[in-house]
Design an enzyme around this catalytic site. Structure first.
Site, PDB file in Angstrom:
ATOM      1  N   SER A   1       0.745  -1.122   0.098  1.00 31.45           N
ATOM      2  CA  SER A   1      -0.061   0.045  -0.122  1.00 31.45           C
ATOM      3  C   SER A   1       0.976   1.278   0.043  1.00 31.45           C
ATOM      4  O   SER A   1       1.963   1.106   0.223  1.00 31.45           O
ATOM      5  CB  SER A   1      -0.792  -0.125   1.254  1.00 31.45           C
ATOM      6  OG  SER A   1      -1.279   1.168   1.477  1.00 31.45           O
TER       7      SER A   1
ATOM      8  N   TYR B   1      -2.722  -0.953  10.014  1.00 29.84           N
ATOM      9  CA  TYR B   1      -2.596  -1.117   8.618  1.00 29.84           C
ATOM     10  C   TYR B   1      -1.345  -1.025   7.898  1.00 29.84           C
ATOM     11  O   TYR B   1      -0.903  -1.597   7.195  1.00 29.84           O
ATOM     12  CB  TYR B   1      -3.617  -0.147   8.009  1.00 29.84           C
ATOM     13  CG  TYR B   1      -3.882  -0.546   6.545  1.00 29.84           C
ATOM     14  CD1 TYR B   1      -4.793  -1.679   5.789  1.00 29.84           C
ATOM     15  CD2 TYR B   1      -3.304   0.124   5.443  1.00 29.84           C
ATOM     16  CE1 TYR B   1      -4.800  -1.848   4.720  1.00 29.84           C
ATOM     17  CE2 TYR B   1      -3.458   0.042   4.138  1.00 29.84           C
ATOM     18  CZ  TYR B   1      -4.278  -1.044   3.495  1.00 29.84           C
ATOM     19  OH  TYR B   1      -4.407  -0.922   2.368  1.00 29.84           O
TER      20      TYR B   1
HETATM   21  P1  NDP Z   1     -12.123  -4.728  -1.132  1.00 32.76           P
HETATM   22  O1  NDP Z   1     -12.385  -4.639   0.132  1.00 32.76           O
HETATM   23  O2  NDP Z   1     -12.618  -4.575  -2.460  1.00 32.76           O
HETATM   24  O3  NDP Z   1     -11.362  -6.243  -1.275  1.00 32.76           O
HETATM   25  C1  NDP Z   1     -10.734  -7.007  -0.439  1.00 32.76           C
HETATM   26  C2  NDP Z   1     -10.708  -8.381  -0.292  1.00 32.76           C
HETATM   27  O4  NDP Z   1     -10.206  -9.344   0.549  1.00 32.76           O
HETATM   28  C3  NDP Z   1     -12.142  -8.963  -0.821  1.00 32.76           C
HETATM   29  O5  NDP Z   1     -12.075  -9.763  -1.887  1.00 32.76           O
HETATM   30  C4  NDP Z   1     -12.575  -9.694   0.435  1.00 32.76           C
HETATM   31  O6  NDP Z   1     -13.504 -10.697   0.288  1.00 32.76           O
HETATM   32  C5  NDP Z   1     -11.064 -10.374   0.754  1.00 32.76           C
HETATM   33  N1  NDP Z   1     -10.934 -10.654   2.207  1.00 32.76           N
HETATM   34  C6  NDP Z   1     -10.931  -9.839   3.362  1.00 32.76           C
HETATM   35  N2  NDP Z   1     -10.934 -10.379   4.430  1.00 32.76           N
HETATM   36  C7  NDP Z   1     -10.790 -11.788   4.021  1.00 32.76           C
HETATM   37  C8  NDP Z   1     -10.455 -13.073   4.697  1.00 32.76           C
HETATM   38  N3  NDP Z   1     -10.407 -13.133   6.256  1.00 32.76           N
HETATM   39  N4  NDP Z   1     -10.261 -14.107   4.239  1.00 32.76           N
HETATM   40  C9  NDP Z   1     -10.451 -14.025   2.784  1.00 32.76           C
HETATM   41  N5  NDP Z   1     -10.670 -12.852   2.079  1.00 32.76           N
HETATM   42  C10 NDP Z   1     -10.631 -11.591   2.706  1.00 32.76           C
HETATM   43  O7  NDP Z   1     -10.595  -4.052  -1.271  1.00 32.76           O
HETATM   44  P2  NDP Z   1      -9.325  -3.542  -2.543  1.00 32.76           P
HETATM   45  O8  NDP Z   1      -9.610  -4.428  -3.470  1.00 32.76           O
HETATM   46  O9  NDP Z   1      -9.227  -2.127  -2.163  1.00 32.76           O
HETATM   47  O10 NDP Z   1      -8.195  -4.445  -1.357  1.00 32.76           O
HETATM   48  C11 NDP Z   1      -7.493  -5.508  -2.066  1.00 32.76           C
HETATM   49  C12 NDP Z   1      -5.946  -5.220  -1.538  1.00 32.76           C
HETATM   50  O11 NDP Z   1      -5.372  -4.105  -1.861  1.00 32.76           O
HETATM   51  C13 NDP Z   1      -5.927  -5.294   0.032  1.00 32.76           C
HETATM   52  O12 NDP Z   1      -4.623  -6.019   0.523  1.00 32.76           O
HETATM   53  C14 NDP Z   1      -5.724  -3.649   0.258  1.00 32.76           C
HETATM   54  O13 NDP Z   1      -5.308  -3.534   1.670  1.00 32.76           O
HETATM   55  C15 NDP Z   1      -4.880  -3.257  -0.786  1.00 32.76           C
HETATM   56  N6  NDP Z   1      -4.873  -1.943  -0.918  1.00 32.76           N
HETATM   57  C16 NDP Z   1      -5.963  -1.413  -1.472  1.00 32.76           C
HETATM   58  C17 NDP Z   1      -5.662   0.010  -1.898  1.00 32.76           C
HETATM   59  C18 NDP Z   1      -7.185   0.863  -2.206  1.00 32.76           C
HETATM   60  O14 NDP Z   1      -6.881   2.172  -2.429  1.00 32.76           O
HETATM   61  N7  NDP Z   1      -8.130   0.082  -2.671  1.00 32.76           N
HETATM   62  C19 NDP Z   1      -4.762   0.772  -1.595  1.00 32.76           C
HETATM   63  C20 NDP Z   1      -3.786   0.102  -1.083  1.00 32.76           C
HETATM   64  C21 NDP Z   1      -3.718  -1.188  -0.984  1.00 32.76           C
HETATM   65  P3  NDP Z   1     -14.261 -11.375   1.360  1.00 32.76           P
HETATM   66  O15 NDP Z   1     -15.204 -10.265   1.997  1.00 32.76           O
HETATM   67  O16 NDP Z   1     -15.585 -12.206   0.543  1.00 32.76           O
HETATM   68  O17 NDP Z   1     -13.635 -12.384   2.164  1.00 32.76           O
END
Ligand code: NDP
Length: 256
Positions: free
Chosen positions: A144, A157
């Site tokens: 991130s 985070y």
């Molecule tokens: P979303 O919330 O859209 O996606 C998060 C994903 O993680 C979902 O598919 C969710 O699916 C899954 N997830 C969360 N907890 C669990 C768990 N315990 N077990 C399995 N799956 C899990 O967020 P983003 O697409 O934005 O984030 C994706 C990654 O990118 C993350 O690591 C985030 O920290 C990182 N990121 C995002 C940024 C942004 O600006 N959006 C910036 C920097 C980094 P489900 O709920 O079905 O389990």
């Protein structure tokens, strides 16, 4: 060797059912990989798999909670049972809870660290023997901007995402001899469910991100298809231990 060809390769994308994870899963599928969509919400997993199959890829939904050891083990076992091998692991599942440091419970701290960092460690360790067996592999961890910067509302985070970068370097060193490359992607501000909540919680965030980002916009999940294919393909075989910002220039903006 076709530089960006993933035909015959098998990939797991944790959190692949939406947001950045689905953006990367689409890229891998279009490059020819079979993709396992691994996240908790089964309806969202099924929708993502249908979409990837629509792109002509083989795909499988596996319900997994990456904070649960048995669930992670079952994810790797089901992948190998279904597709016979594992070549690519994208550790993308992640969560955030935004508060000042003094407001977190220890339980919240642990949940964020376990979801974002410990899971990436453990899933990689589980994938390692399969990749070794396959003659090599690719691990992509998601950091991130908080891998680089700090902010008043992100202590756990930022700790998890800083840890991702250092863990990536250590695993890259450990597994290079097995022909396994381990790299990290550092997304800027990307329009997903995760940041939709941030925009509700932080007044003026949308405009501030646009103003601070040289590209003049938020990123989209589609912006991650290309980097995922690159880091999972023969094109990046001599690249390991790197942390690559995909941020429209956010992290190199020096002007105030
Ligand atoms: P979303 O919330 O859209 O996606 C998060 C994903 O993680 C979902 O598919 C969710 O699916 C899954 N997830 C969360 N907890 C669990 C768990 N315990 N077990 C399995 N799956 C899990 O967020 P983003 O697409 O934005 O984030 C994706 C990654 O990118 C993350 O690591 C985030 O920290 C990182 N990121 C995002 C940024 C942004 O600006 N959006 C910036 C920097 C980094 P489900 O709920 O079905 O389990």
């Amino acid at each position: 060797m076709r530089l960006f060809d993933l035909s015959g390769k098998v990939a797991i994308v944790t959190g692949g059912n939406g947001g950045i994870g689905l953006g990367m899963a689409r890229g891998l599928a279009q490059a020819g990989a079979a993709v396992v969509v691994a996240a908790r919400d089964e309806a969202k997993n099924a929708r993502a798999v249908a979409e990837l199959e629509g792109l002509g890829a083989r795909a499988l939904a596996v319900a997994v909670d990456v904070t649960d050891e048995a669930s992670c083990r079952a994810m790797v076992e089901r992948t190998v049972a279904a597709f016979g091998r594992l070549d690519i692991l994208v550790n993308n599942a992640g969560i955030n809870i935004r508060k000042r440091p003094e407001e977190y419970s220890l339980e919240e701290w642990r949940l964020i660290l376990e979801t974002n960092l410990t899971s990436a460690f453990f899933c990689s360790v589980l994938a390692y023997p399969e990749m070794k067996k396959a003659g090599g592999g690719k691990i992509v961890n998601i950091g991130s901007m908080m891998s680089i910067f700090g902010a008043s509302f992100t202590a756990p985070y930022a700790a998890s995402k800083g840890g991702i970068v250092q863990m990536t370097k250590a695993m890259a060193c450990a597994w290079a001899k097995d022909n396994i490359q381990v790299n990290a992607i550092l997304p800027g501000w990307i329009d997903t469910e995760l940041t939709r909540r941030a925009r509700e919680q932080i007044p003026g965030l949308h405009e501030k991100v646009v103003a601070r980002t040289p590209a003049g916009r938020w990123g989209t999940p589609e912006d991650f298809a290309g980097i995922a294919v690159f880091l999972c393909s023969p094109a990046s075989d001599f690249l390991t231990g790197a942390a690559i910002p995909v941020d429209g220039g956010y992290s190199v903006q020096g002007a105030v």
